[in-house]
Scaffold this motif. Structure first.
Motif, PDB file in Angstrom:
ATOM      1  N   ARG A 181      27.376  11.042 -17.812  1.00 31.42           N
ATOM      2  CA  ARG A 181      26.013  10.902 -18.327  1.00 31.42           C
ATOM      3  C   ARG A 181      25.143  12.090 -17.902  1.00 31.42           C
ATOM      4  O   ARG A 181      24.304  12.564 -18.672  1.00 31.42           O
ATOM      5  N   SER A 182      25.349  12.583 -16.691  1.00 25.35           N
ATOM      6  CA  SER A 182      24.604  13.750 -16.210  1.00 25.35           C
ATOM      7  C   SER A 182      24.949  14.994 -17.032  1.00 25.35           C
ATOM      8  O   SER A 182      24.077  15.820 -17.321  1.00 25.35           O
ATOM      9  N   ARG A 229      24.988  -3.464 -16.757  1.00 21.24           N
ATOM     10  CA  ARG A 229      26.143  -2.599 -16.513  1.00 21.24           C
ATOM     11  C   ARG A 229      27.142  -3.307 -15.590  1.00 21.24           C
ATOM     12  O   ARG A 229      28.352  -3.279 -15.825  1.00 21.24           O
ATOM     13  N   ALA A 230      26.636  -3.968 -14.551  1.00 21.75           N
ATOM     14  CA  ALA A 230      27.514  -4.692 -13.636  1.00 21.75           C
ATOM     15  C   ALA A 230      28.230  -5.834 -14.359  1.00 21.75           C
ATOM     16  O   ALA A 230      29.420  -6.079 -14.135  1.00 21.75           O
ATOM     17  N   LYS A 231      27.503  -6.526 -15.258  1.00 17.63           N
ATOM     18  CA  LYS A 231      28.135  -7.602 -16.021  1.00 17.63           C
ATOM     19  C   LYS A 231      29.227  -7.058 -16.937  1.00 17.63           C
ATOM     20  O   LYS A 231      30.273  -7.674 -17.115  1.00 17.63           O
ATOM     21  N   HIS A 277      19.583  10.194 -21.744  1.00 16.09           N
ATOM     22  CA  HIS A 277      18.562   9.503 -20.953  1.00 16.09           C
ATOM     23  C   HIS A 277      18.980   8.081 -20.594  1.00 16.09           C
ATOM     24  O   HIS A 277      18.141   7.248 -20.274  1.00 16.09           O
ATOM     25  N   SER A 278      20.259   7.809 -20.594  1.00 19.26           N
ATOM     26  CA  SER A 278      20.762   6.451 -20.405  1.00 19.26           C
ATOM     27  C   SER A 278      20.759   6.031 -18.941  1.00 19.26           C
ATOM     28  O   SER A 278      20.797   6.856 -18.027  1.00 19.26           O
ATOM     29  N   ASN A 279      20.734   4.704 -18.746  1.00 17.49           N
ATOM     30  CA  ASN A 279      20.963   4.112 -17.434  1.00 17.49           C
ATOM     31  C   ASN A 279      22.422   3.694 -17.266  1.00 17.49           C
ATOM     32  O   ASN A 279      22.955   3.728 -16.171  1.00 17.49           O
ATOM     33  N   TRP A 280      23.049   3.277 -18.361  1.00 19.34           N
ATOM     34  CA  TRP A 280      24.491   3.006 -18.361  1.00 19.34           C
ATOM     35  C   TRP A 280      25.005   3.093 -19.795  1.00 19.34           C
ATOM     36  O   TRP A 280      24.253   2.884 -20.740  1.00 19.34           O
ATOM     37  N   VAL A 281      26.287   3.416 -19.948  1.00 20.41           N
ATOM     38  CA  VAL A 281      26.894   3.600 -21.272  1.00 20.41           C
ATOM     39  C   VAL A 281      28.310   3.027 -21.268  1.00 20.41           C
ATOM     40  O   VAL A 281      29.106   3.309 -20.367  1.00 20.41           O
ATOM     41  N   ILE A 299      24.432   1.660 -25.221  1.00 14.13           N
ATOM     42  CA  ILE A 299      23.578   2.401 -24.293  1.00 14.13           C
ATOM     43  C   ILE A 299      22.413   1.512 -23.886  1.00 14.13           C
ATOM     44  O   ILE A 299      21.571   1.156 -24.718  1.00 14.13           O
ATOM     45  N   ASP A 300      22.391   1.123 -22.617  1.00 14.25           N
ATOM     46  CA  ASP A 300      21.360   0.223 -22.093  1.00 14.25           C
ATOM     47  C   ASP A 300      21.231  -1.040 -22.939  1.00 14.25           C
ATOM     48  O   ASP A 300      20.137  -1.565 -23.133  1.00 14.25           O
ATOM     49  N   GLY A 301      22.357  -1.509 -23.487  1.00 14.42           N
ATOM     50  CA  GLY A 301      22.360  -2.771 -24.219  1.00 14.42           C
ATOM     51  C   GLY A 301      22.233  -2.670 -25.716  1.00 14.42           C
ATOM     52  O   GLY A 301      22.224  -3.691 -26.392  1.00 14.42           O
ATOM     53  N   TYR A 302      22.141  -1.454 -26.285  1.00 15.96           N
ATOM     54  CA  TYR A 302      21.990  -1.294 -27.734  1.00 15.96           C
ATOM     55  C   TYR A 302      23.146  -0.487 -28.315  1.00 15.96           C
ATOM     56  O   TYR A 302      23.630   0.460 -27.693  1.00 15.96           O
TER      57      TYR A 302
END
Length: 292
Positions: free
Chosen positions: A275-276, A49-51, A250-254, A207-210
């Motif tokens: 996301r929440s 996500r930071a990248k 249920h994501s960590n980043w999007v 979403i989380d890289g996918y």
């Protein structure tokens, strides 16, 4: 005497070489073989996500006059750029490539083959491509209802969503008119407003890289004073999109890209609040009897 001096200089050079090599070594997972990087990236999704944010900022800095982010509420970045990061392909086993092109002994090759045969998706940590799961909801209706606005027509929408044409939003919604015992279909709603006419016909969620793709139907659009253009889509999330629904909740980043028919693609990193809202809407929908 001269020969001894040459030998001394040669010994000094050999002694300092390891230190020079150590300084030149980059402690970055990009230096590893892709088969190993996959495991590292799944274990630390916040790095990806930071990248993604850093890449957007770098691409925007190269623009003469980067546009303000109409979605921005928390200092997030925005840009009409290519979608970062490149989505990682889902695979239960890595490809059988060799770590190095040099010749190896049978024992060394066996060790390499064992590494390449390992599943680095780290499914036990939950960072592989997400699929729908009928997990129990841990929150209650009483806990979730204060987070929503219920219209006179029985539509449930997060209380933090603005329905103004100038607002930019992406959220879940559903209807439960009076007299109905269960809610209607869960819907994905997108509102867009900016100084570019977009006419988006595809959404790409990373979403989380996918990658997860969504194709909205025909939707409303128009213009406002001040050279602003707005669009609003509202589509039922049926069974083919079950994995997308679960992943958003249920994501960590999007990262979301609105793909335009005019070749202008808008990219947005979704906020923690957005996301929440996805998670709360899905939980309340299921608690009220909604099903896929």
């Amino acid at each position: 005497m001269r020969m001894k001096r040459y030998i001394l200089l040669l010994l000094m050079a050999l002694l300092t070489m390891p230190a020079v090599l150590a300084v030149g070594t980059c402690d970055d997972d990009d230096q590893y073989d892709p088969s190993i990087r996959r495991g590292i990236r799944r274990l630390y999704p916040e790095r990806e996500r930071a990248k993604a944010i850093k890449k957007l900022q770098e691409q925007m800095s190269r623009r003469a006059e980067p546009k303000a982010d109409p979605w921005d509420t928390d200092g997030e970045v925005w840009g009409t750029v290519d979608l970062p990061p490149t989505a990682l392909k889902d695979s239960s086993a890595v490809e059988g490539r060799r770590l190095h092109p040099t010749t190896k002994s049978s024992e060394e090759q066996a060790q390499v083959d064992a590494l390449l045969a390992t599943d680095y998706s780290l499914s036990e940590y939950g960072y592989r491509r997400m699929k729908w799961q009928d997990l129990p909801v841990t929150r209650t209706v009483d806990e979730l209802l204060p987070l929503f606005t219920v219209t006179d027509q029985g539509e449930y929408v997060s209380r933090y969503i603005s329905r103004e044409l100038t607002s930019n939003e992406v959220y879940f919604a559903f209807d439960m008119p009076q007299g109905d015992s269960v809610p209607g279909p869960l819907r994905l709603c997108v509102q867009y407003c900016a100084d570019d006419p977009l006419d988006f016909d595809q959404l790409v969620f990373v979403i989380d890289g996918y990658d997860y793709l969504f194709y909205p139907g025909e939707h409303d659009h128009g213009s406002l004073p001040g050279d602003l253009y707005w669009e609003r889509s509202d589509d039922v999330l049926d069974k083919p999109y079950k994995d997308l629904v679960y992943a958003l909740a249920h994501s960590n980043w999007v990262a979301m890209k609105l793909v335009s028919i005019h070749g202008i693609n808008h990219v947005k990193m979704l906020t923690d609040g957005q996301r929440s809202d996805f998670a709360a809407a899905l939980d309340l929908y299921r608690l009220l009897g909604g099903k896929f």
